[in-house]
Design an enzyme around this catalytic site. Structure first.
Site: not given
Length: 428
Positions: A332, A15-16, A302, A224, A38-41, A12-13
């Site tokens: 990158l 950068g979707k 956080g 995720q 619980n997820a975050g974009h 997860g995390d």
């Protein structure tokens, strides 16, 4: 009927949200199919950093229909707050957001149980977000869950709440010694939220199907990552749903014939949140540099993320599990300025080399990474406007990932803004 799935190929995390935001500009519909808040974009648009938790990232593009699928678990209070947050920026949400009537609700007792169960695990804590996700999915599997459609029938909703509170309060009070819940405040606050969302609730499966049959472009947005899948991830340090590509069919209510390609989003290095073995983790200055340059802190919690070199063993596993058609590489720019970069191409385990990702966490915890070292590239690449201007060593790094995974790179990102990405293969 073009249907593209975007999933996380790591923990997860990755950068979707960045990739979904880019592809959503050409899609007609964006569908989120699992997980909850619980997820975050995080998506940056015109120097505004939007943090989304339940609503698909496509909402930031005018005119796009966005769907919260049946496979999600929804905290209606949090959803209303997120709608208001977006509307505060002048974004039209209510006319474009469709919420599945079959999605399950996160209730206040789910959040409390998530917290107290985690606390009682002591050293065996999983590091959950304590948003009630796991307990909500437990109730779903136990067939006592409350769904969105129930929320729209006040009398039936009240009956369901009463039934569940009889069971949940027993557990909360007698097992964990906490104060139980009264039904009144729950019913009042949830029915108030229902008034705010009721016009968006519908049979989303039918809408998705009709869009697909009418040759509309549909983007399925995962939350995720692969290694957090409850079946195929690093169990038990996983989420309670299916972030993998296979989860789309169940979580969006569609058949596999409606999916054309799967894009796995890969960070240029590896990160994870919470506990569990992490073979390429960097517990040194380099790891700290990557964390600070990449701002590796959870969108939802956080929490600082653990950082390490890119793990190809894990990535090849994600290729197999998801049937990846393409890879998108993000961040990158974060590795810019490092003299050398490393890629893990295999593990050493008890004197033997293994190249398949193990199921056993005991085995994984004893694996030592085998690295291939490549020359690094310069800093300050985020302002580059043409792919031909990218540093030669960065291009070599991308080619090496393609070579080691056997999957074509379709998109690369050198920053969070919309203009800081390059499409190598046209997906829509």
């Amino acid at each position: 009927m073009p249907g593209i799935v975007v999933i996380g190929a790591q923990w997860g995390d990755e950068g979707k949200g960045r990739i979904v935001d880019y592809l959503a500009s050409r899609a007609d519909m964006v569908v989120r199919y699992q997980g909850g808040n619980n997820a975050g974009h995080t998506v940056e648009v015109n120097d505004i950093r939007f943090k989304l938790h339940l609503i698909p990232s496509g909402i930031l593009h005018p005119g796009k229909i966005c769907v919260i699928g049946n496979g999600m678990v929804i905290d209606p209070i949090a959803l209303v707050d997120e709608i208001m947050y977006l509307e505060g920026y002048g974004i039209d949400v209510k006319s474009r957001l469709k919420i599945s009537d079959r999605a399950h609700l996160i209730m206040p007792y789910h959040k409390l149980l998530d917290e107290v169960i985690e606390e009682h695990k002591g050293e065996l804590q999983l590091g959950t977000t304590r948003r009630g996700i796991g307990p909500a999915y437990v109730d779903k599997a136990e067939r006592i869950g409350i769904r969105v459609c129930d929320l729209l029938e006040p009398k039936y909703f009240e009956e369901k709440v009463e039934q569940n509170l009889r069971m949940k309060n027993e557990i909360i009070q007698k097992v964990y010694g906490k104060k139980g819940f009264e039904k009144g405040p729950i019913i009042e606050s949830y029915l108030k939220a229902a008034e705010q969302i009721k016009d968006m609730v519908c049979d989303t499966t039918s809408i998705i199907y009709e869009f697909s049959k009418n040759d509309k472009k549909i983007l399925y947005e995962g939350a995720q990552g692969t290694l957090l899948d409850v079946d195929l991830g690093t169990y038990p340090y996983v989420t309670s749903s299916h972030p993998i590509a296979g989860g789309v069919c169940i979580g969006a209510g569609i058949g596999p014939t409606l999916i054309d390609s799967v894009v796995g989003v890969v960070k240029a290095y590896t990160t994870r949140v919470g506990k569990g073995p992490f073979p390429t983790e960097l517990l040194d200055k380099t790891g700290d540099i990557i964390r600070e340059k990449g701002y590796e802190y959870g969108t939802t919690t956080g929490r600082p993320r653990r950082c390490g070199w890119l793990d190809i063993v894990m990535l090849r596993y994600a290729v197999k599990v998801n049937g990846l058609s393409y890879i998108a590489i993000t961040k990158l720019d974060t590795l810019g300025g490092l003299e050398k970069v490393k890629i893990c191409i295999g593990y050493k385990y008890k004197g033997k080399t293994i190249t398949d990702f193990p199921a056993s966490l005991n085995v994984l915890s004893e694996c030592e990474p085998i690295y291939e070292e490549l020359p690094g590239w310069e800093e300050g690449i985020s302002d580059i406007k043409r792919v031909e201007e990218l540093p030669e060593n960065l291009i070599k790094y991308i080619y090496k990932i393609e070579e080691l995974t056997g999957v074509k790179v379709a998109f690369i990102s050198i920053g969070p803004k919309r203009e800081q990405g390059f499409e190598i293969v046209k997906l829509f």
